[in-house]
Design a protein around this motif. Structure first.
Motif, mmCIF file in Angstrom:
data_model
loop_
_atom_site.group_PDB
_atom_site.id
_atom_site.type_symbol
_atom_site.label_atom_id
_atom_site.label_comp_id
_atom_site.label_asym_id
_atom_site.label_seq_id
_atom_site.Cartn_x
_atom_site.Cartn_y
_atom_site.Cartn_z
ATOM 1 N N MET A 1 0.653 -1.208 -0.716
ATOM 2 C CA MET A 1 0.116 0.442 -0.082
ATOM 3 C C MET A 1 1.724 1.243 0.189
ATOM 4 S SD MET A 1 -2.838 1.552 2.782
ATOM 5 C CE MET A 1 -3.434 0.055 2.186
ATOM 6 N N SER A 2 0.252 2.461 -0.715
ATOM 7 C CA SER A 2 1.071 2.743 -0.880
ATOM 8 C C SER A 2 1.306 4.232 0.386
ATOM 9 C CB SER A 2 1.187 3.828 -2.406
ATOM 10 O OG SER A 2 1.004 3.604 -3.628
ATOM 11 N N LYS A 3 1.999 5.011 0.543
ATOM 12 C CA LYS A 3 2.255 6.000 2.336
ATOM 13 C C LYS A 3 1.024 6.664 1.462
ATOM 14 C CE LYS A 3 4.940 3.422 4.679
ATOM 15 N NZ LYS A 3 6.759 3.480 5.973
ATOM 16 N N VAL A 4 1.007 8.640 2.419
ATOM 17 C CA VAL A 4 0.751 9.067 1.799
ATOM 18 C C VAL A 4 1.563 10.457 2.395
ATOM 19 C CG1 VAL A 4 -1.473 10.934 1.512
ATOM 20 C CG2 VAL A 4 -2.212 7.902 1.149
ATOM 21 N N ALA A 5 1.962 11.769 2.229
ATOM 22 C CA ALA A 5 2.675 12.651 2.205
ATOM 23 C C ALA A 5 2.007 13.547 2.539
ATOM 24 C CB ALA A 5 3.814 12.751 2.626
ATOM 25 N N VAL A 6 2.001 14.122 3.064
ATOM 26 C CA VAL A 6 1.156 15.791 3.491
ATOM 27 C C VAL A 6 2.539 16.895 3.780
ATOM 28 C CG1 VAL A 6 0.089 18.454 4.448
ATOM 29 C CG2 VAL A 6 -1.043 15.723 3.878
ATOM 30 N N VAL A 7 2.738 18.230 2.778
ATOM 31 C CA VAL A 7 4.005 18.857 2.907
ATOM 32 C C VAL A 7 3.246 20.416 2.722
ATOM 33 C CG1 VAL A 7 5.724 19.452 2.156
ATOM 34 C CG2 VAL A 7 5.891 16.633 1.074
ATOM 35 N N THR A 8 3.549 21.278 3.263
ATOM 36 C CA THR A 8 3.208 22.349 3.218
ATOM 37 C C THR A 8 4.020 23.327 2.812
ATOM 38 O OG1 THR A 8 3.679 22.892 6.031
ATOM 39 C CG2 THR A 8 1.349 21.881 5.751
ATOM 40 N N GLY A 9 3.615 24.287 2.719
ATOM 41 C CA GLY A 9 4.634 25.337 1.892
ATOM 42 C C GLY A 9 5.433 24.667 1.035
ATOM 43 N N SER A 10 4.907 23.791 -0.374
ATOM 44 C CA SER A 10 5.556 23.006 -0.752
ATOM 45 C C SER A 10 5.402 23.920 -2.394
ATOM 46 C CB SER A 10 5.319 21.466 -1.254
ATOM 47 O OG SER A 10 3.673 22.002 -1.039
ATOM 48 N N GLY A 29 10.508 27.332 -3.101
ATOM 49 C CA GLY A 29 11.778 26.824 -2.501
ATOM 50 C C GLY A 29 11.961 25.208 -2.336
ATOM 51 N N LEU A 30 11.622 25.036 -0.450
ATOM 52 C CA LEU A 30 12.780 23.688 -0.142
ATOM 53 C C LEU A 30 11.576 22.994 -0.520
ATOM 54 C CD1 LEU A 30 14.987 24.959 2.961
ATOM 55 C CD2 LEU A 30 16.205 24.029 0.376
ATOM 56 N N GLY A 31 10.089 23.125 -0.135
ATOM 57 C CA GLY A 31 9.252 22.796 -0.130
ATOM 58 C C GLY A 31 9.099 21.585 -0.930
ATOM 59 N N LYS A 32 8.329 22.362 -2.471
ATOM 60 C CA LYS A 32 9.295 21.459 -3.158
ATOM 61 C C LYS A 32 9.902 20.676 -3.970
ATOM 62 C CE LYS A 32 8.484 22.718 -8.722
ATOM 63 N NZ LYS A 32 8.914 23.780 -9.513
ATOM 64 N N GLY A 33 10.526 20.710 -3.235
ATOM 65 C CA GLY A 33 12.056 20.025 -3.373
ATOM 66 C C GLY A 33 11.617 18.482 -2.632
ATOM 67 N N ILE A 34 11.111 18.556 -1.457
ATOM 68 C CA ILE A 34 10.596 17.642 -0.668
ATOM 69 C C ILE A 34 9.156 17.050 -1.220
ATOM 70 C CG2 ILE A 34 9.567 17.505 1.524
ATOM 71 C CD1 ILE A 34 11.409 19.380 2.354
ATOM 72 N N ALA A 35 8.646 17.910 -1.811
ATOM 73 C CA ALA A 35 7.524 17.092 -2.083
ATOM 74 C C ALA A 35 7.875 16.527 -3.532
ATOM 75 C CB ALA A 35 6.436 18.094 -2.347
ATOM 76 N N LEU A 81 9.514 13.076 -1.912
ATOM 77 C CA LEU A 81 8.808 11.744 -1.423
ATOM 78 C C LEU A 81 7.412 11.821 -2.821
ATOM 79 C CD1 LEU A 81 7.400 14.204 1.556
ATOM 80 C CD2 LEU A 81 9.808 11.641 1.329
ATOM 81 N N ALA A 82 7.286 12.369 -3.436
ATOM 82 C CA ALA A 82 6.620 11.355 -4.147
ATOM 83 C C ALA A 82 7.467 10.335 -5.384
ATOM 84 C CB ALA A 82 6.574 12.582 -5.475
ATOM 85 N N LYS A 83 8.655 10.915 -5.558
ATOM 86 C CA LYS A 83 9.440 9.802 -6.390
ATOM 87 C C LYS A 83 9.927 9.208 -5.330
ATOM 88 C CE LYS A 83 13.113 12.124 -8.181
ATOM 89 N NZ LYS A 83 14.551 13.209 -8.669
ATOM 90 N N ASP A 84 10.170 8.399 -4.462
ATOM 91 C CA ASP A 84 9.765 8.132 -3.426
ATOM 92 C C ASP A 84 9.265 7.156 -3.905
ATOM 93 O OD1 ASP A 84 12.189 8.544 -2.459
ATOM 94 O OD2 ASP A 84 11.895 9.735 -0.728
ATOM 95 N N GLY A 85 7.358 7.173 -4.029
ATOM 96 C CA GLY A 85 6.333 6.232 -4.197
ATOM 97 C C GLY A 85 5.615 6.877 -3.106
ATOM 98 N N PHE A 86 6.155 7.503 -2.444
ATOM 99 C CA PHE A 86 4.549 8.417 -1.434
ATOM 100 C C PHE A 86 3.288 9.251 -2.318
ATOM 101 C CE2 PHE A 86 7.248 8.195 1.725
ATOM 102 C CZ PHE A 86 6.916 8.565 3.048
ATOM 103 N N ALA A 104 10.734 10.606 6.638
ATOM 104 C CA ALA A 104 9.596 9.812 6.429
ATOM 105 C C ALA A 104 9.395 8.390 6.002
ATOM 106 C CB ALA A 104 9.534 10.296 4.989
ATOM 107 N N SER A 105 10.935 7.627 6.368
ATOM 108 C CA SER A 105 11.379 6.154 5.544
ATOM 109 C C SER A 105 10.720 5.898 6.828
ATOM 110 C CB SER A 105 12.287 6.077 4.741
ATOM 111 O OG SER A 105 13.818 6.470 5.543
ATOM 112 N N ASP A 106 10.633 4.010 6.641
ATOM 113 C CA ASP A 106 10.891 2.926 8.036
ATOM 114 C C ASP A 106 12.288 3.015 8.409
ATOM 115 O OD1 ASP A 106 7.562 2.907 7.350
ATOM 116 O OD2 ASP A 106 8.624 0.737 6.240
ATOM 117 N N ASP A 107 13.019 3.288 7.643
ATOM 118 C CA ASP A 107 14.918 3.408 8.383
ATOM 119 C C ASP A 107 14.836 4.605 9.636
ATOM 120 O OD1 ASP A 107 15.079 1.622 6.196
ATOM 121 O OD2 ASP A 107 16.220 3.345 5.020
#
Length: 257
Positions: free
Chosen positions: A1-10, A13-19, A22-27, A236-239
């Protein structure tokens, strides 16, 4: 099952990079920003790569917006796994010029937004009875207090404190709370800091403040959004399941804690 992440201020800038990371990671990712145009632009970019994303415009300083954001995420993707409190603003002012309006605005976004986002995410994690992760945007200014950035530094110290205390209270519910602390990045925020510094220091020219701060970085270059996204990806990962209550510096070697 795919995990779901919310990123505020995305929206940028840095928020867009984070979003994007995480999308690339499969979220499945929820992009959130106060700027609706920025939300739509980022969503279209991520969708263009064939990744699962929606956008929600909102103001993180309003508690009801944060709870609605989580509601929208769950309506779209059925669950929530990670909430990134990334939204924030900078304030560049000499201490004697700090005024009530600046303090209220900075704290309402940088601090209240983190509190409300964490509360909204925690409520959903407890409802799901699943593990959850809250990841807050702190800063090297949450470890040091910089001249001309007294208000900004104070808000980030508050974020660090809320990260510590909420981690302690939420651990029994299997919720981890951590923070990432970026340094000097070539973003719009640093463009504004540089611009304001020039106004108050006669010896400075445009670009001097950025060069002065970034010149002390041991690894020899300013930060890129990917540098921050790499740390958030790990948190954000299980690691990172055995890590909570930490405010981790990612600045290329500038502040040591």
């Amino acid at each position: 099952m795919s995990k779901v992440a919310v990123v505020t201020g995305s929206g940028g800038g840095l928020g867009k990079g984070i979003a994007e990371r995480l999308a690339k990671d499969g979220f499945k990712v929820v992009v959130n920003d106060i700027n609706a145009e920025a939300v739509n632009s980022t969503v279209e970019e991520i969708k263009g790569r064939g990744l699962d994303v929606i956008g929600v415009q909102g103001d993180v300083s309003k508690k009801e917006h944060q709870f609605l954001l989580v509601q929208r995420a769950v309506e779209a993707f059925d669950r929530l796994d990670v909430f990134v409190n990334n939204a924030g603003i900078d304030v560049v002012t000499p201490f004697l010029d700090v005024d009530e309006e600046q303090l209220n605005k900075a704290f309402s976004i940088n601090v209240n937004g983190v509190v409300f986002g964490t509360q909204a995410a925690a409520e959903q994690f407890r409802k799901q009875k699943t593990k959850g992760k809250v990841i807050n945007a702190c800063s090297i200014a949450g470890h040091e207090s910089y001249e001309m950035l007294s208000t900004y530094s104070a808000t980030k110290h508050a974020v660090k404190s809320f990260t510590h205390s909420s981690a302690k209270e939420l651990a029994p519910y299997d919720i981890r709370v951590n923070a990432y602390c970026p340094g000097v990045a070539g973003t719009a925020m640093w463009d504004r800091i540089d611009e304001e510094m020039v106004k108050y220091y006669d010896h400075m020219k445009p670009g001097d403040a950025f060069r002065e701060f970034s010149g002390d970085i041991l690894l020899g270059r300013p930060q890129e959004p990917e540098d921050v996204a790499n740390l958030v990806s790990f948190l954000a990962s299980d690691d990172s399941d055995y890590i909570t209550g930490q405010a981790i510096v990612t600045d290329g070697g500038l502040v040591f804690r």
